[in-house]
Design a protein around this motif. Structure first.
Motif, PDB file in Angstrom:
ATOM      1  N   THR A   1       0.406  -1.243   0.249  1.00 57.73           N
ATOM      2  CA  THR A   1       0.344   0.224  -0.091  1.00 57.73           C
ATOM      3  C   THR A   1       0.658   1.344   0.194  1.00 57.73           C
TER       4      THR A   1
ATOM      5  N   ILE B   1       1.835   2.553   2.754  1.00 61.90           N
ATOM      6  CA  ILE B   1       1.324   2.924   4.059  1.00 61.90           C
ATOM      7  C   ILE B   1       2.604   2.691   4.768  1.00 61.90           C
TER       8      ILE B   1
ATOM      9  N   THR C   1       1.745   3.829  10.606  1.00 64.85           N
ATOM     10  CA  THR C   1       0.156   4.667  10.605  1.00 64.85           C
ATOM     11  C   THR C   1      -0.259   3.267  10.512  1.00 64.85           C
TER      12      THR C   1
ATOM     13  N   TYR D   1      -4.356   3.136  12.701  1.00 59.38           N
ATOM     14  CA  TYR D   1      -5.367   3.062  11.433  1.00 59.38           C
ATOM     15  C   TYR D   1      -6.398   2.347  12.324  1.00 59.38           C
TER      16      TYR D   1
ATOM     17  N   LEU E   1      -6.992  -0.500   3.191  1.00 62.40           N
ATOM     18  CA  LEU E   1      -6.276   0.559   2.950  1.00 62.40           C
ATOM     19  C   LEU E   1      -6.075   1.530   2.260  1.00 62.40           C
ATOM     20  N   PHE E   2      -6.264   1.305   0.533  1.00 60.44           N
ATOM     21  CA  PHE E   2      -6.121   1.867  -0.207  1.00 60.44           C
ATOM     22  C   PHE E   2      -7.019   2.875  -0.193  1.00 60.44           C
TER      23      PHE E   2
ATOM     24  N   ILE F   1      -8.389   3.925   2.018  1.00 57.20           N
ATOM     25  CA  ILE F   1      -7.911   5.697   3.667  1.00 57.20           C
ATOM     26  C   ILE F   1      -7.003   6.255   2.391  1.00 57.20           C
ATOM     27  N   LYS F   2      -6.063   5.704   1.630  1.00 62.66           N
ATOM     28  CA  LYS F   2      -5.325   5.918   0.865  1.00 62.66           C
ATOM     29  C   LYS F   2      -5.658   6.754   0.217  1.00 62.66           C
ATOM     30  N   ARG F   3      -6.798   6.658  -0.586  1.00 60.23           N
ATOM     31  CA  ARG F   3      -7.594   7.835  -1.449  1.00 60.23           C
ATOM     32  C   ARG F   3      -7.862   8.925  -1.007  1.00 60.23           C
TER      33      ARG F   3
ATOM     34  N   ARG G   1      -7.732   9.821   1.890  1.00 59.20           N
ATOM     35  CA  ARG G   1      -6.896  10.917   2.490  1.00 59.20           C
ATOM     36  C   ARG G   1      -5.693  11.971   1.392  1.00 59.20           C
ATOM     37  N   ASN G   2      -5.624  11.832   0.115  1.00 59.44           N
ATOM     38  CA  ASN G   2      -4.463  11.897  -0.826  1.00 59.44           C
ATOM     39  C   ASN G   2      -5.762  13.283  -1.443  1.00 59.44           C
TER      40      ASN G   2
ATOM     41  N   GLN H   1     -10.080  11.996   9.274  1.00 62.60           N
ATOM     42  CA  GLN H   1      -9.933  11.000   9.642  1.00 62.60           C
ATOM     43  C   GLN H   1     -11.772  10.820  10.234  1.00 62.60           C
TER      44      GLN H   1
END
Length: 158
Positions: A10, A12, A16, A20, A47-48, A50-52, A54-55, A60
C-alpha cells in the motif's frame, strides 16, 4: 499477509497501519498459528480506500463516516454526496484562504525591495505590526477555519 507486506503493497508505513487499527479505521486482523497479525485482502482494500481519501485531504472523521455509510450498500447515497459537498466547500474556503495568504506575503515582500539592515526591513516591520493589529477583514465574518466536519481540524491561529 503480514503487516510489512501490507505496508509495502500500500505504501503506508507500518506505524500508520497500526494507528489506523487503534482508531478503528482498519479492523483488527486475526492471528496466524504463530500469533502474528494475519491481514487479508479486505484490509488491503480498506487501506487503499483510506489512502485515496487522505490524498483528497479528507479527515479521519470523514473517512470513518464514509466507511460507516459503505456498510449499508443499499442505502440512498445522498449522505455520501452531502459529505463530499461539505468537503468540497471546505476545500474552496481553504483555497480562498491560501489566495489571501499569497497576497499578504506579496505585500510583505514588496515592503523590502531595498537592501538594508534587518532592523529597517519592511518585512520584519510588517510582521511585527500584523502580530499586534487585527485585520478588519477578518472581523466581519465567521471564523475562516470553520471545520467541514465539526471537531476534525483544530482552528488556525491568526
Amino acid at each position: 499477509m503480514k503487516i510489512g507486506e501490507l505496508a509495502k503493497a500500500t505504501g503506508i508505513p507500518v506505524e500508520t497501519i497500526r494507528y489506523y487499527e487503534k482508531i478503528g479505521l482498519l479492523p483488527e486482523p486475526g492471528r496466524d498459528a504463530s500469533d502474528y497479525r494475519a491481514y487479508r485482502n479486505m484490509h488491503l482494500d480498506r487501506l487503499f480506500f483510506i489512502k485515496r481519501c487522505r490524498n483528497l485531504d479528507m479527515t479521519q472523521d470523514e473517512i470513518r463516516e464514509l466507511i460507516r455509510l459503505s456498510e449499508n450498500p443499499e442505502a440512498d447515497c445522498h449522505q455520501v454526496n452531502a459529505l463530499l459537498d461539505n468537503h468540497l466547500n471546505h476545500v474552496r474556503n481553504r483555497l480562498n484562504e491560501l489566495l489571501n495568504l499569497e497576497k499578504t506575503l506579496q505585500q510583505l515582500q514588496k515592503a523590502c525591495s531595498d537592501a538594508g539592515t534587518v532592523q529597517d526591513c519592511g518585512i520584519m516591520g510588517g510582521l511585527s505590526s500584523e502580530l499586534n493589529t487585527p485585520h478588519p477583514e477578518h472581523n466581519d465574518h465567521r471564523d475562516d477555519h470553520e471545520n467541514h466536519v465539526p471537531g476534525t481540524h483544530r482552528p488556525g491561529k491568526r
